[in-house]
Design a protein around this motif. Sequence first.
Motif, mmCIF file in Angstrom:
data_model
loop_
_atom_site.group_PDB
_atom_site.id
_atom_site.type_symbol
_atom_site.label_atom_id
_atom_site.label_comp_id
_atom_site.label_asym_id
_atom_site.label_seq_id
_atom_site.Cartn_x
_atom_site.Cartn_y
_atom_site.Cartn_z
ATOM 1 N N ALA A 82 0.827 -1.204 0.000
ATOM 2 C CA ALA A 82 0.000 0.000 0.000
ATOM 3 C C ALA A 82 0.862 1.255 0.000
ATOM 4 O O ALA A 82 0.567 2.217 -0.690
ATOM 5 N N GLN A 83 1.929 1.245 0.764
ATOM 6 C CA GLN A 83 2.810 2.399 0.821
ATOM 7 C C GLN A 83 3.960 2.184 -0.139
ATOM 8 O O GLN A 83 4.717 1.221 -0.014
ATOM 9 N N GLY A 84 4.082 3.020 -1.122
ATOM 10 C CA GLY A 84 5.154 2.905 -2.101
ATOM 11 C C GLY A 84 4.744 2.179 -3.368
ATOM 12 O O GLY A 84 5.330 2.374 -4.410
ATOM 13 N N GLY A 85 3.746 1.314 -3.291
ATOM 14 C CA GLY A 85 3.223 0.645 -4.465
ATOM 15 C C GLY A 85 4.089 -0.443 -5.062
ATOM 16 O O GLY A 85 3.831 -0.891 -6.169
ATOM 17 N N SER A 86 5.122 -0.899 -4.358
ATOM 18 C CA SER A 86 5.961 -1.975 -4.888
ATOM 19 C C SER A 86 5.142 -3.249 -5.020
ATOM 20 O O SER A 86 4.409 -3.624 -4.109
ATOM 21 N N PHE A 87 5.266 -3.902 -6.165
ATOM 22 C CA PHE A 87 4.551 -5.146 -6.387
ATOM 23 C C PHE A 87 5.114 -6.246 -5.500
ATOM 24 O O PHE A 87 6.296 -6.230 -5.165
ATOM 25 N N VAL A 88 4.264 -7.214 -5.148
ATOM 26 C CA VAL A 88 4.689 -8.354 -4.343
ATOM 27 C C VAL A 88 4.278 -9.655 -5.019
ATOM 28 O O VAL A 88 3.329 -9.699 -5.794
ATOM 29 N N GLY A 150 -3.621 -3.962 -1.510
ATOM 30 C CA GLY A 150 -2.491 -3.181 -1.024
ATOM 31 C C GLY A 150 -2.130 -3.602 0.390
ATOM 32 O O GLY A 150 -2.838 -3.278 1.339
ATOM 33 N N PHE A 151 -1.054 -4.337 0.519
ATOM 34 C CA PHE A 151 -0.619 -4.846 1.816
ATOM 35 C C PHE A 151 0.220 -3.795 2.541
ATOM 36 O O PHE A 151 0.975 -3.048 1.922
ATOM 37 N N LYS A 152 0.110 -3.777 3.872
ATOM 38 C CA LYS A 152 0.959 -2.896 4.672
ATOM 39 C C LYS A 152 2.366 -3.457 4.661
ATOM 40 O O LYS A 152 2.564 -4.670 4.686
ATOM 41 N N SER A 153 3.344 -2.555 4.634
ATOM 42 C CA SER A 153 4.741 -3.024 4.593
ATOM 43 C C SER A 153 5.250 -3.316 5.991
ATOM 44 O O SER A 153 4.700 -3.012 6.974
#
Length: 153
Positions: A82-88, A150-153
């Motif tokens: 969710a923060q930064g939008g990096s794919f996982v 969107g997962f929390k980091s």
Amino acid sequence: MNRSIPLVLALVGYTAAGMAWAANPEQPTIQSLTPSEISSGALTPHEAQGIRYVSGGIGIEERGWLAQHGREFNVHATFALAQGGSFVADVRVEIKDASGKTLLTTTANGPKFLAALKPGAYTLVATHDGQSLTRQFTVGAKGTQQLGFGFKS
């Protein structure tokens, strides 16, 4: 001093070094891939419990394949922070029907998960790094459901 120049340069795609990244042949785009390059990133669709699905999206060839074959699937899920939008990747995916019965459990090996479901009501539970997110959705006879997680980091 004209302050619009940096904005204009940013809008046309220049890097800090002044080189246009859009014109850089070393950085292909999905539109610049040849059919053989798209085929080289071919993902293998799977089928379980009558549900056809595929996951991936790591590398431009896989993204090209997903873009080319996306119409074959009516559910498109994307997994990111969710923060930064990096794919996982390595996201556990569980699809349930309207009664709560689990129809499919798998692991998405990329940030994109596509499935072909029959019309009806479903729940998709995505779990990454111990965090579960749930989306309820309905698949119609036509169209595509786009689901973002969107997962929390």
